[in-house]
Scaffold this active site. Sequence first.
Site, PDB file in Angstrom:
ATOM      1  CE  LYS A  81      52.914  41.047  35.351  1.00 57.64           C
ATOM      2  NZ  LYS A  81      52.114  40.671  34.155  1.00 57.64           N
ATOM      3  CB  SER A 156      48.688  42.624  35.035  1.00 58.10           C
ATOM      4  OG  SER A 156      49.548  41.735  34.323  1.00 58.10           O
ATOM      5  CB  SER A 180      49.747  41.855  31.199  1.00 54.87           C
ATOM      6  OG  SER A 180      48.449  41.873  31.734  1.00 54.87           O
TER       7      SER A 180
HETATM    8  N1  GLN Z   1      44.180  42.958  31.154  1.00 52.01           N
HETATM    9  C1  GLN Z   1      43.940  41.591  30.820  1.00 52.01           C
HETATM   10  C2  GLN Z   1      43.219  40.916  31.953  1.00 52.01           C
HETATM   11  O1  GLN Z   1      42.882  41.573  32.850  1.00 52.01           O
HETATM   12  C3  GLN Z   1      45.236  40.908  30.487  1.00 52.01           C
HETATM   13  C4  GLN Z   1      45.990  40.460  31.664  1.00 52.01           C
HETATM   14  C5  GLN Z   1      47.306  39.863  31.313  1.00 52.01           C
HETATM   15  O2  GLN Z   1      47.738  39.893  30.170  1.00 52.01           O
HETATM   16  N2  GLN Z   1      47.937  39.278  32.310  1.00 52.01           N
HETATM   17  O3  GLN Z   1      42.984  39.753  31.948  1.00 52.01           O
END
Ligand code: GLN
Length: 519
Positions: A81, A156, A180
């Site tokens: 990532k 994400s 994410s």
């Molecule tokens: N979707 C969540 C957010 O927008 C989690 C993001 C993540 O785990 N990096 O904060």
Amino acid sequence: MTADLITLTAAQMAEKLAAGEITSVELTQAHLDRIAAVDGAVHAFLHVNAEEALAVAAEVDAARAAGESMHRLAGVPIAIKDLIVTVGQPTTAGSRILEGWMSPYDATVVEKIRAAKLPILGKTNLDEFAMGSSTEHSAFGDTHNPWDLDRIPGGSGGGSAAAVAAFEAPLALGTDTGGSIRQPAAVTGTVGVKPTYGGVSRYGAIAMASSLDQIGPVARTVEDAALLHELIGGHDPRDSTSLADPVAAFAAAASAAAVDGSVEGLRIGVVTELQGEGYQAGVLDRFHESLDLLREAGAEIVEVSCPHFQYALGAYYLIMPSEVSSNLAKFDGVRYGLRTLPTEGPMTIERVMAATRAAGFGDEAKRRIILGTYALSAGYYDAYYGSAQKVRTLVQRDFDAAFEQADILISPTAPTTAFRLGEKTDDPLAMYLNDVATIPANLAGVPGLSLPSGLATEDGLPAGIQLLAPAREDERLYRAGAALERLLVRRWGGPLLEKAPDLLSARDDASLTTTGGEK
Ligand code: GLN
């Protein structure tokens, strides 16, 4: 041949490499070919590093031929990532503000991957600074779900999940601050694990919300995730929140459970607050079917209540932006990447910073910086940040109480299957609700694993099921996860990913039939 190689599990690839049946160069090339064939449509990668990957593969092959002892995963390719820093490959965090920046150091997890000699295929797409649930907040374009290219791959870490689902990589790294790793796994039919907080070093993961962030494995099977977790886990003196615990034998636990995973007597707690209203019917059907399978196999299913989980999302959206506002202050046009000069007026340092941040951050990053700065400001701190921290403690206590009644907690991973690209981009609250079931684990620091529970009948798309264990009990997750995976694969008559329509049509193996996925 290519299809035969890329659809193997990482464990099988490792076995064939060790037996000398295949070479790492062949295996790495097969994945690079696959990326060349499908990534134009999927767009999982922001950067592909063919040359370096093949060079590492050649080193592995030479070392093996010379009889050197190697790490079990040596020669198995991996994707990373693009929030995790790498020397020699760009790291953008999905943001314009880091475009063109090259890290002078490797993250600890990357050092470990290099030491074990896994060829790094490239860096995967993400929502800007890991803020989002669909990868649509990336400054470098959307990633498409391989099950249906008109749909989101989750976020994400949509790039890592899509790469693994589309057989572009057998393994990938993700980061999970609120879901994410797990939510993208759920909507792409893959496996993702958020380790216990502190179980994997965060050194070199660009910080979003430091008290919640965790690096973890993305894979197609529970055993493969365990193998990768074992490689990247362990104490790191460069991360002040790193646990001192030695890494447990996750892979052995998973592979033993995959062969004869008894769940006899295992107490599985269904969390009342993580089901019902707001969850798609097909997701709940698959969830209940999994519970039936576990019950038939001898598990004891109990209902547990975690009353404060209903406030977890609200608390997260105060704590996370507060930490974001602080962590992202360093992107100032001086230290890293982009520098934008003001078009008029005096050229002061503050004005250069403001112009850079205005041009470099996308809307979602700005929204969270503003929200976090507000929540932390004098006069509001106690009302917002302070209250959210109290809720965090209550969520932790709910977990403690629940784990007195159950060994493992269980819920759907995400409330819905993959939605269409563009469907929620104008509605931040709808986007935030994707993580309603995953966030409690980040607030409490406990480990969570998502695996595919099957296809939702209404749309033929994968649904995910989440297992949660007490902090430092990641091994228990792998054992229970592999046991449930075995029951599910037996029920489907094969791995779920082989039932994906779009991603298999791009394969040269036409023998697999496709199901579901109406468009
Ligand atoms: N979707 C969540 C957010 O927008 C989690 C993001 C993540 O785990 N990096 O904060």
